[in-house]
Write a protein that holds these residues in place. Structure first.
Motif, short mmCIF file in Angstrom:
data_model
loop_
_atom_site.label_atom_id
_atom_site.label_comp_id
_atom_site.label_asym_id
_atom_site.label_seq_id
_atom_site.Cartn_x
_atom_site.Cartn_y
_atom_site.Cartn_z
N ASN A 207 8.15 12.66 9.79
CA ASN A 207 8.76 13.75 8.98
C ASN A 207 9.68 13.07 7.97
N ASN A 208 10.03 11.77 8.30
CA ASN A 208 10.96 11.31 7.35
C ASN A 208 10.64 10.00 6.63
N ILE A 219 10.83 9.53 2.98
CA ILE A 219 10.11 10.41 2.20
C ILE A 219 11.25 11.42 1.61
N ASN A 221 13.70 14.51 0.17
CA ASN A 221 13.57 16.10 0.31
C ASN A 221 12.90 16.50 -0.84
N ARG A 224 8.79 16.11 0.05
CA ARG A 224 8.51 16.11 1.37
C ARG A 224 7.33 17.11 1.55
#
Length: 234
Positions: A207-208, A219, A221, A224
């Motif tokens: 996710n990051n 990644i 915000n 994303r």
């Protein structure tokens, strides 16, 4: 030129939209009532010109102007002439006081079109013609042929970009936005303000972060949602 309007007043947005529609060289992509809403848009979509109000709730126009990509031009549109000096600090193309006269609007747009052409010409000095499978990149007084499939990722560093290949790094004078605009978007994804990745070189991601070989790339915000939408169709 692709443009957007950012103004918290509906009547002002409508008036500027009418002026934009009278100039065939302009393509209006969207209108926004706040800098916050426009910010997310310009970091995932190429915008050449912003018609930007200054006094708005939340982030004002001057603060927002300091965060936009280098090649995105600004024409301030405001009811307050006292902000004119501040507009020069963020390299605005022009400063129009409401109500905006059509002739002054056209003159400001013509100036923006000229500046845009100069910026695009500067980028072309570093990047040659993009073929279906390769580009020519100027580095150290020579043009190097780079196969797109061999690019792992591209890193932006001020007015330069670093093209990372498996066993080589090529540095050229160009902005990260400038090179992103000429690469195929379905393959090369912007994951934060400083990095573009080749989706075909991704080893794994969470996710990051994205992992390519020994490299770990964050990644951002702002990127994303678009990243996962393009990569996974969500």
């Amino acid at each position: 030129m692709k443009c957007i309007i950012v103004d918290d007043e509906p009547i002002a947005r409508k008036g500027i939209k009418k002026l934009v529609e009278q100039i065939p060289q302009l393509e209006l992509l969207e209108t926004f009532n706040s800098a916050e809403a426009a910010s997310a848009f310009i970091h995932t979509t190429t915008v050449d010109l912003i018609f930007l109000d200054i006094q708005m709730p939340g982030i004002n126009g001057i603060e927002f102007a300091r965060t936009i990509p280098k090649h995105t031009l600004i024409i301030f549109t405001t009811a307050y002439s006292e902000y004119a000096l501040d507009s020069y600090e963020v390299d605005a193309v022009d400063y129009l006081v409401k109500p905006i006269e059509q002739a002054k609007f056209r003159k400001a747009v013509d100036k923006a079109i000229t500046y845009h052409s100069l910026l695009m010409e500067e980028d072309k000095k570093s990047i040659g013609t993009v073929e279906d499978e390769s580009i020519f990149v100027k580095s150290d007084r020579r043009f190097f042929k780079v196969n797109l499939k061999d690019i792992w990722f591209i890193e932006g560093l001020k007015d330069y970009v670093i093209i990372q290949l498996a066993d080589q790094r090529i540095i050229t004078r160009m902005t990260i936005k400038g090179i992103h605009d000429i690469l195929p978007r379905h393959t090369f994804l912007r994951v934060n303000r400083s990095y573009i990745i080749n989706r075909n070189k991704i080893d794994s991601f969470d996710n990051n972060d994205v992992f390519i070989g020994k490299y770990e790339i964050a990644i951002g915000n702002l990127y994303r949602d678009e990243f996962f939408k393009l990569l996974m169709g969500k």
